[in-house]
Write an enzyme that holds these catalytic residues in place. Structure first.
Site, PDB file in Angstrom:
ATOM      1  CG  ASP A  51       0.161 -11.183   0.938  1.00  0.00           C
ATOM      2  OD1 ASP A  51      -1.065 -11.294   0.692  1.00  0.00           O
ATOM      3  OD2 ASP A  51       0.839 -10.209   0.571  1.00  0.00           O
ATOM      4  CG  PHE A  69      -4.360  -2.154  11.320  1.00  0.00           C
ATOM      5  CD1 PHE A  69      -4.921  -0.928  11.619  1.00  0.00           C
ATOM      6  CD2 PHE A  69      -4.475  -3.180  12.252  1.00  0.00           C
ATOM      7  CE1 PHE A  69      -5.576  -0.719  12.826  1.00  0.00           C
ATOM      8  CE2 PHE A  69      -5.120  -2.986  13.454  1.00  0.00           C
ATOM      9  CZ  PHE A  69      -5.676  -1.747  13.741  1.00  0.00           C
ATOM     10  CB  SER A  73      -1.793   3.537   3.062  1.00  0.00           C
ATOM     11  OG  SER A  73      -0.467   3.590   3.539  1.00  0.00           O
ATOM     12  CE1 TYR A 137      -5.380   3.768   1.629  1.00  0.00           C
ATOM     13  CE2 TYR A 137      -5.960   6.099   1.824  1.00  0.00           C
ATOM     14  CZ  TYR A 137      -5.706   4.873   2.412  1.00  0.00           C
ATOM     15  OH  TYR A 137      -5.784   4.737   3.779  1.00  0.00           O
ATOM     16  CG  ASN A 166      -4.938  14.458   8.416  1.00  0.00           C
ATOM     17  OD1 ASN A 166      -6.042  14.337   7.900  1.00  0.00           O
ATOM     18  ND2 ASN A 166      -3.912  14.979   7.783  1.00  0.00           N
TER      19      ASN A 166
END
Length: 320
Positions: A51, A69, A73, A137, A166
């Site tokens: 983690d 990253f 999400s 989020y 996107n």
């Protein structure tokens, strides 16, 4: 150079890790595999299952920088379980920044999102647009951006946040396979594969040419290249924020029709009510990325993006 890629077993993280390896860098992927896939870690990268809150166990001065990253999400889930998002995205990133500070690792590229802007007043969206996220989020990603700015100002961190629009497509063995899936192109491809009966079109009465929402799609390989450029552009004590998009949009119906053309399959569609908080048009102004990073996306063709995603979708179906 040696880099730590957090969340490198996921979609974007794995493609960036692959690009780093191809550029001759040494890569360690840190991922807890809560949403990533062990087989998604590129061959040649070291892998640590763990983690980001525990990054201090592995991070040391041998690393040149971190590409971050690792995050929860899913927009819908963030509304239902905001505590998960504040804990994973904000508390996790705070722990990572502390580990970097302690280890003397002073370069960070952060995976941010267009969700930080919420419903835009104007399009295309620039980095100067008001940040008014409409869900936890987006709010947690914006909070991390503020955190990074503070770290850069106080402790000299060299940081770049990349706000994606996107992301789609695939790169070799690395592509999109979220569970649950919420992104349009892989969902339409599931219809083509017979894994889904029809695609839902949420609203066909928007003020757009065909009445459906318009979104800016960027190929994941173009996105990955921006991360490598961001590493070069990062400057001590500075937090640079860049939008990443093609600057032009495609409607939901254009995407569906392109999938029909690429796959040769009929794609039944069902019109459903609008979803709350869905703006008619979300398109990026990526001038800052072009000017500051020297970034020029080269894979803006929607059919090419869909074809790459289709090839990957078929490959993982064959595996399972």
């Amino acid at each position: 150079m040696k880099y730590l890629v957090t969340g490198g077993a996921g979609y974007v993280g794995s493609v960036v890790a692959q690009h780093l390896l191809e550029a001759g860098h040494e890569v360690t992927v840190l991922d807890n595999l809560s949403t990533g896939f062990r087989e998604g870690v590129p061959a040649g990268a070291a892998f640590v299952e763990g983690d980001i809150r525990d990054a201090a166990k592995w991070l040391d001065a041998s690393y040149e920088g971190v590409l971050h990253f690792a995050a929860s999400s899913q927009v819908g889930e963030s509304v239902a379980k905001p505590e998960k998002y504040w804990e994973n995205n904000v508390a996790g990133s705070l722990a990572l920044l502390g580990a970097m500070r302690d280890a003397g690792v002073r370069t960070l590229v952060f995976s941010s999102t267009a969700a930080t802007y919420g419903e835009p007043e104007q399009v295309p969206i620039t980095e100067a647009a008001p940040t008014r996220p409409t869900n936890p989020y987006g709010a947690t990603k914006l909070a991390v951006d503020h955190m990074i700015t503070s770290e850069a100002n106080a402790h000299g961190l060299a940081a770049v946040s990349l706000r994606y629009f996107n992301v789609a497509g695939a790169y070799g063995a690395h592509g999109e396979r979220h569970d649950p899936e919420s992104h349009l192109i892989p969902l339409v491809l599931q219809v083509a594969q017979g894994r889904r009966d029809a695609i839902s079109v949420y609203g066909d009465d928007y003020a757009t040419p065909d009445g459906t929402c318009v979104r800016d799609y960027i190929h994941v390989a173009d996105l990955a290249e921006a991360h490598l450029l961001a590493l070069r552009a990062a400057r001590p004590g500075t937090h640079l924020i860049c939008n990443l998009g093609n600057g032009s949009g495609f409607s939901v119906r254009q995407v569906i029709e392109t999938v029909r053309e690429v796959t040769g399959h009929p794609i039944p569609e069902v019109v459903a009510p609008r979803r709350g908080g869905d703006p008619a048009v979300l398109v990026a102004a990526a001038d800052t990325a072009r000017e500051k990073l020297g970034w020029h996306p080269t894979r803006a063709d929607l059919a090419g993006i869909v074809a790459d995603a289709w090839e990957f979708a078929q490959s993982i179906t064959e595996e399972h």
